[in-house]
Design an enzyme around this catalytic site. Structure first.
Site, PDB file in Angstrom:
ATOM      1  NE  ARG A  74      -3.644   0.427   2.142  1.00 32.56           N
ATOM      2  CZ  ARG A  74      -4.069   0.897   3.320  1.00 32.56           C
ATOM      3  NH1 ARG A  74      -4.111   0.102   4.379  1.00 32.56           N
ATOM      4  NH2 ARG A  74      -4.477   2.131   3.429  1.00 32.56           N
ATOM      5  CG  ASN A 107      -8.010  10.112   2.845  1.00 32.00           C
ATOM      6  OD1 ASN A 107      -8.853   9.348   3.309  1.00 32.00           O
ATOM      7  ND2 ASN A 107      -8.249  10.875   1.803  1.00 32.00           N
ATOM      8  CG  ASP A 109      -3.692   9.855   0.591  1.00 30.89           C
ATOM      9  OD1 ASP A 109      -3.741  11.016   1.073  1.00 30.89           O
ATOM     10  OD2 ASP A 109      -4.632   9.395  -0.092  1.00 30.89           O
ATOM     11  CG  HIS A 124      -7.965   7.547  10.764  1.00 34.05           C
ATOM     12  ND1 HIS A 124      -9.026   7.205   9.958  1.00 34.05           N
ATOM     13  CD2 HIS A 124      -8.499   7.807  11.987  1.00 34.05           C
ATOM     14  CE1 HIS A 124     -10.152   7.268  10.656  1.00 34.05           C
ATOM     15  NE2 HIS A 124      -9.862   7.634  11.888  1.00 34.05           N
ATOM     16  CB  CYS A 146      15.445   2.930  19.669  1.00 37.55           C
ATOM     17  SG  CYS A 146      16.101   2.172  21.151  1.00 37.55           S
ATOM     18  CB  CYS A 159      14.526  -2.540  18.525  1.00 39.43           C
ATOM     19  SG  CYS A 159      15.753  -1.674  19.523  1.00 39.43           S
ATOM     20  CB  CYS A 162      14.405  -4.106  23.418  1.00 40.47           C
ATOM     21  SG  CYS A 162      13.502  -2.914  22.439  1.00 40.47           S
ATOM     22  N   GLY A 199     -16.134  12.381   0.303  1.00 40.68           N
ATOM     23  CA  GLY A 199     -15.560  11.062   0.036  1.00 40.68           C
ATOM     24  C   GLY A 199     -15.376  10.190   1.251  1.00 40.68           C
ATOM     25  CG  ASN A 225     -20.051   9.708  -1.047  1.00 35.28           C
ATOM     26  OD1 ASN A 225     -20.161   8.886  -1.938  1.00 35.28           O
ATOM     27  ND2 ASN A 225     -19.517   9.439   0.133  1.00 35.28           N
TER      28      ASN A 225
END
Ligand code: BJW
Length: 252
Positions: A74, A107, A109, A124, A146, A159, A162, A199, A225
């Site tokens: 993706r 989104n 992206d 998100h 880290c 990692c 750990c 959308g 939409n």
């Protein structure tokens, strides 16, 4: 059915009158950039893939390689996609009408940003970002965490210290949204005179609740939409059509 010119003219008038506009976007705004949506019946990601296995912390814990591989493909799709006329219309309008428009996106992206939108509120997360799955042990000791970029290669990278695993910087089901982004989005929803909902199916909360918040605080709500959504009941007007056609006509 394409929206009639009266509907478009009415919304253009509301846009002109609104001192503050909030735009809540979802996967549909990137559909015409070639990115799949989630819930469209034939082409949506959830028609082919199980969200419980691929978009939840439990799914990642059960099969990290599967989830990592799915997000890797993706990520390639997101890197190849280009902003479309809807992303550009929002960015161009905001550049001319400074301080009047807030883009709140579900989104993951970066197409709003690449179109030129600034200060995009990302509910998100960011699919191109890496972060640790568990809290870094060093961070737990109050030390700087880290850097996931230095993780040992693998699927997923881990990692060397750990064994903590790298995951994509998105919000999965059951995870809290980033506090600062949600606060900013709620403020934009409370303050706006007009919310454009573009959308999104309006199926996922708390994001979908922003349209209800805007309405409760007196804003007009307009949905862009091609299909029905779960937020149609709060809308003053539903413009049925694709975002890359309608937003340029609304914001020209
Ligand atoms: C076009 C178009 C064109 C097509 N032009 N349009 C209240 C009630 C019920 C449940 C809940 C609730 N509150 C919370 C929940 C649980 C859950 C939830 O909402 N579940 C529901 C599904 C039932 N929510 C959560 O778990 C959230 N977290 C949470 O609430 O945490 C609480 C907590 C607090 C403290 C501690 C711990 C927890 C997190 C939600 C995370 C969502 N994540 C995903 C995946 C992101 C990563 C990834 O990409 O893999 O986010 S799921 C997926 O759905 C993605 C999207 O952002 C999100 C919304 O989807 P969207 O954008 O609306 O896409 P679609 O496909 O649904 O719709 C596309 C639309 O476009 C369609 O309408 C088309 O018609 C349209 N369209 N072409 C314009 N050209």
């Amino acid at each position: 059915m394409a929206p009639d010119d009266d509907g478009l003219a009415q919304v253009r008038g509301w846009i002109a009158d609104a001192d503050r506009i909030a735009v809540l976007t979802g996967a549909g705004i990137s559909a015409e950039s070639g990115s799949p949506t989630f819930r469209d019946a034939q082409s949506g990601l959830w028609a082919k893939f199980d969200p419980a296995r691929l978009a939840s912390p439990e799914g990642f814990a059960a099969d990290p390689a599967l989830v990592w591989g799915w997000y890797a493909s993706r990520r390639d799709g997101v890197r190849q996609a280009q902003p479309n006329a809807a992303h550009r219309a929002l960015a161009d309008w905001a550049a001319v009408h400074r301080g009047r428009l807030a883009v709140v996106t579900q989104n993951v992206d970066d197409l709003h940003q690449r179109a030129g939108s600034r200060d995009v509120i990302r509910l998100h997360g960011d699919i191109l970002e890496d972060r640790w799955f568990d809290t870094c042990r060093r961070q737990e000791r109050g030390e700087p965490p880290c850097d996931p970029a230095s993780a040992r290669a693998g699927e997923p990278p881990t990692c060397a210290d750990c064994g903590n695993r790298v995951r994509p910087g998105v919000v999965w089901f059951g995870e809290p949204l980033p506090v600062a982004a949600l606060d900013a989005a709620e403020q934009a929803a409370r303050r706006c005179a007009l919310m454009l909902v573009v959308g999104t199916s309006g199926a996922v909360y708390p994001a979908a609740g922003l349209a209800r918040t805007a309405r409760r605080h007196g804003a007009r709500v307009v949905i862009v939409n091609p299909h029905e959504s779960e937020l149609d009941d709060v809308a003053d007007l539903c413009l049925r059509g694709p975002a890359a056609t309608l937003l340029p006509r609304l914001l020209a």
